[in-house]
Motif scaffolding. Structure first.
Motif, short mmCIF file in Angstrom:
data_model
loop_
_atom_site.label_atom_id
_atom_site.label_comp_id
_atom_site.label_asym_id
_atom_site.label_seq_id
_atom_site.Cartn_x
_atom_site.Cartn_y
_atom_site.Cartn_z
N ARG A 63 33.35 46.68 36.86
CA ARG A 63 32.71 47.81 37.77
C ARG A 63 32.21 47.20 39.24
N SER A 64 32.50 48.52 39.97
CA SER A 64 32.58 47.14 41.40
C SER A 64 31.02 46.93 41.78
N SER A 65 29.77 48.10 41.17
CA SER A 65 28.54 47.42 41.35
C SER A 65 27.56 47.32 39.59
N THR A 66 26.85 46.20 40.02
CA THR A 66 26.17 45.08 38.11
C THR A 66 25.37 46.34 38.35
N ALA A 67 25.16 47.65 39.19
CA ALA A 67 24.67 48.70 38.20
C ALA A 67 24.92 49.95 37.64
N THR A 68 26.44 49.93 37.54
CA THR A 68 26.44 50.76 36.79
C THR A 68 27.95 49.97 35.08
N ALA A 69 27.88 48.91 35.35
CA ALA A 69 28.88 47.74 34.71
C ALA A 69 28.20 46.89 33.78
N TYR A 70 29.48 47.04 32.37
CA TYR A 70 28.56 46.38 31.84
C TYR A 70 28.67 45.13 31.97
N TYR A 71 28.26 43.77 30.02
CA TYR A 71 28.59 42.62 30.18
C TYR A 71 29.75 41.90 30.03
N LYS A 72 30.70 42.62 29.44
CA LYS A 72 31.98 42.56 29.17
C LYS A 72 33.48 43.33 29.59
N PHE A 73 34.03 42.38 29.42
CA PHE A 73 35.56 43.09 29.29
C PHE A 73 35.48 44.32 27.99
N ASP A 74 36.04 45.13 28.99
CA ASP A 74 36.21 46.53 27.74
C ASP A 74 38.02 45.78 27.10
N LYS A 75 38.51 46.47 26.11
CA LYS A 75 39.73 46.85 25.76
C LYS A 75 41.39 46.87 26.69
N HIS A 76 40.70 47.21 27.44
CA HIS A 76 41.33 48.07 29.22
C HIS A 76 41.82 46.47 29.36
N ASP A 77 40.83 46.13 30.09
CA ASP A 77 40.33 44.62 30.69
C ASP A 77 41.53 43.66 29.63
N LEU A 78 40.90 43.42 28.76
CA LEU A 78 41.45 42.46 27.80
C LEU A 78 43.31 42.51 27.77
N ASN A 79 43.76 44.53 27.98
CA ASN A 79 44.84 44.22 26.94
C ASN A 79 45.84 44.10 28.94
N ALA A 80 45.35 44.15 29.88
CA ALA A 80 45.62 44.01 30.92
C ALA A 80 46.02 42.26 31.34
N ILE A 81 44.76 41.46 30.38
CA ILE A 81 44.85 40.17 30.84
C ILE A 81 45.77 39.65 29.89
N SER A 82 46.33 40.19 28.55
CA SER A 82 46.87 39.84 28.31
C SER A 82 48.64 40.10 28.44
N ALA A 83 48.90 41.07 29.32
CA ALA A 83 50.31 41.42 29.62
C ALA A 83 50.48 40.84 30.40
N GLY A 84 49.41 40.14 31.23
CA GLY A 84 49.53 39.45 33.18
C GLY A 84 50.30 37.57 32.28
N THR A 85 50.39 37.90 31.03
CA THR A 85 50.70 35.88 30.33
C THR A 85 51.32 36.27 29.91
#
Length: 97
Positions: free
Chosen positions: A75-97
């Motif tokens: 999230r672009s703001s720490t006020a609304t962000a969580y503390y880790k990557f979610d499944k969408h983020d992890l899938n995007a990282i895996s797709a880039g490898t």
């Protein structure tokens, strides 16, 4: 202290490319800088670290429209962000490898 002001907004942290690859298509070396002049909670530092590290994996900012389960540190703001990557983020990282 570094200048973390862009378009009049002062940032708590930032990620920059220090060394582009030979074709200028991706970054080989990143720098992550934290503005320690700010007195943040431990939680906020963790969220900012996750967020900036995500940029090194080529993750972009998430909004309520594309983070519907509300659990990404991208999230672009720490006020609304969580503390880790979610499944969408992890899938995007895996797709880039």
């Amino acid at each position: 202290m570094h200048d973390y002001t862009t378009k009049g907004v002062t940032w708590g942290a930032q990620t920059r490319c220090k060394d582009w690859n030979a074709l200028w298509t991706s970054c080989d070396v990143f720098t992550i800088q934290f503005n320690t002049a700010f007195k943040h909670s431990d939680w906020t530092w963790v969220v900012m670290g996750c967020h900036e590290f995500g940029h090194t994996a080529d993750l972009g900012h998430r909004t309520s429209g594309n983070d519907t389960d509300d659990n990404s540190c991208m999230r672009s703001s720490t006020a609304t962000a969580y503390y880790k990557f979610d499944k969408h983020d992890l899938n995007a990282i895996s797709a880039g490898t």
